[in-house]
Design an enzyme around this catalytic site. Structure first.
Site: not given
Length: 459
Positions: A106, A245, A247, A249
């Site tokens: 993430s 960010d 990833d 999400d």
């Protein structure tokens, strides 16, 4: 198995430093095998699992490890390549797969990586399934007969499928013509998706953070470092900026004046817009970290804020339990459950842009509907996870802090679910009092942590 006793799974899958247990290729291979065995139970046809990843260099290694483990368990694998986490959730549903696996840490730096799972509906695995996988990890590794081994397939049009889905979440008749949008992809998984979505919807798009090299993910860019986008928005004269960010999400936005619009403010804008359209169901769900200003602003328009534990999985639990539709975290995890099954930075950003277009208002004007109260957060790092909450000195310091705040503020002390740190937060109307309370409490926590670390080293 209670969640607190889990050996590997945290609030957002399994995460850590690459090369240090459990984020090693041998463990990840066995994790794939264990997950494959659990997910294949009760499936009559050949089980199928999707694997996607962000752009960090270790993703190649862990993709291969998962592929080997799943194949040994007799599960077919569909490789998506670099894809945003919410895109993997969406494709898991549309491929009718038993699960989707995301290789990502993430918002962390490239030195870290992690593994998280979606079930067949595109939602995070239930606690009991994670517990079954952990139990399977304790069993000896075995391989199915050769004729039963899983096969691997490369999905060539994964990005295109997800782009079309994102575009479909904008209301009929609404496009982004006339808007100039700056996008920061954090050198992460959205680098080839987010700009395309916005351009195909008619926006003039300018992009930063779209040149991943395996090592620069989240490095001074993206939702956790919005200063780069703030400068870029002002430099190019954009109407708004979207920061994602690594990833994809999380969403943080920047208005035309270069001011950050955080997850609490974005949650308010989306909830109010849905209320105006008659599309909002039930209360809005935040977390214990959500700013008190969000609660007051929602109350002012006749809406309730329900607080969940920190972590988007807990927001989802409450939304699903009650059939509600909107929830979000200050960090930018925003869930529009009437559109998708998990936090999605691109889709959430489109909902804010739609609110701007339909209302004929700038982002700066929209965010004025909510006034944030002064809030101070300090993260106290530990060398390893410790339960400092039960320490007598910390318990006494919490009592002292709550007495000082009284009715003038709110205090929160909690361990992180993904990192070895303790978060110390307070908010209220008196900024000076809030700063002093947090500083004093953080000092006590830090002293306790350092004393424990010193004893561990001596031992």
């Amino acid at each position: 198995m209670a969640k607190s006793t889990r050996k590997y799974f945290g609030t957002d899958g399994i995460r850590g430093t690459v090369g240090e247990p459990p984020i090693t290729p041998d463990f990840v291979m066995k994790l794939g095998w264990a997950a494959g065995r659990v997910l294949a139970r009760g499936v009559l046809s050949k089980p199928k699992v999707l694997i996607g990843k962000d752009t960090r260099v270790s993703g190649y290694m862990f993709e291969s490890a998962l592929e080997a483990g799943l194949s040994a368990a007799g599960v077919d694998i569909h490789l998506l390549g670099p894809m945003p986490t919410p895109g993997i959730a969406y494709l898991t549903r549309t491929f009718h797969a038993q699960a989707g696996i995301v290789i990502s840490a993430s918002h962390n730096g490239f030195e870290d990586n992690g593994i998280k799972f979606f079930d067949a509906t595109g939602q995070k695995l239930p606690d009991e399934v994670e517990a079954e996988i952990e139990a399977e990890l304790d069993r000896p590794f075995t391989t199915v007969m050769s004729r039963e081994l899983g096969k691997a397939h490369r999905v060539m049009d994964a990005a295109g499928r997800y782009i079309e889905f994102c575009k479909s979440t904008l209301s009929t008749g609404v496009d982004l013509s006339g808007l100039k949008i700056a996008v920061d992809c954090a050198h992460g998984a959205t680098y080839h998706v987010a700009p395309a979505v916005l351009e195909e919807l008619g926006a003039e798009v300018t992009v930063i953070g779209n040149k991943p090299d395996g090592f620069n993910i989240n490095a001074d860019v993206g939702a956790t470092a919005p200063a780069a986008l703030q400068r870029h928005v002002l430099d190019v004269g954009a109407d708004a900026g979207i920061a994602l960010d690594g990833d994809g999400d999380r969403l943080i936005m920047v208005d035309a004046d270069g001011e950050v619009v955080d997850g609490d403010e974005l949650t308010f804008i989306i909830a109010r817009h849905r209320q105006q359209l008659g599309r909002l169901r039930g209360a809005v769900v935040g977390t214990h970290m959500s700013n008190l200003g969000l609660e007051l602003a929602l109350r002012g328009i006749g809406l309730e804020l329900r607080r969940a534990n920190v972590g988007d999985r807990y927001i989802l639990e409450i939304l699903n339990q009650h059939g509600w539709t909107v929830g979000g975290e200050s960090s930018g995890h925003i869930i529009c459950l009437d559109l998708t099954t998990t936090g999605d930075g691109i889709i959430s950003g489109l909902q804010v842009l739609e609110a701007m277009i339909r209302g004929g208002q700038t982002l700066a004007t929209l965010k004025r509907g909510m006034s944030k109260l002064p809030q101070r957060l300090v993260n106290v790092r530990m060398s390893s996870k410790q339960d400092v909450m039960k320490h007598p000195l910390v318990k006494q310091a919490i009592q002292d802090a709550e007495l000082r705040l009284g009715e003038r503020g709110r205090l929160l002390l909690r361990p992180s679910g993904t990192e070895p740190l303790v978060r110390v937060m307070a908010e209220g109307h008196d900024a000076a009092l809030i700063d002093d309370v947090v500083r004093r409490l953080a000092d006590v926590v830090r002293d306790v942590v350092n004393a424990s670390d010193s004893r561990s080293c001596a031992a």
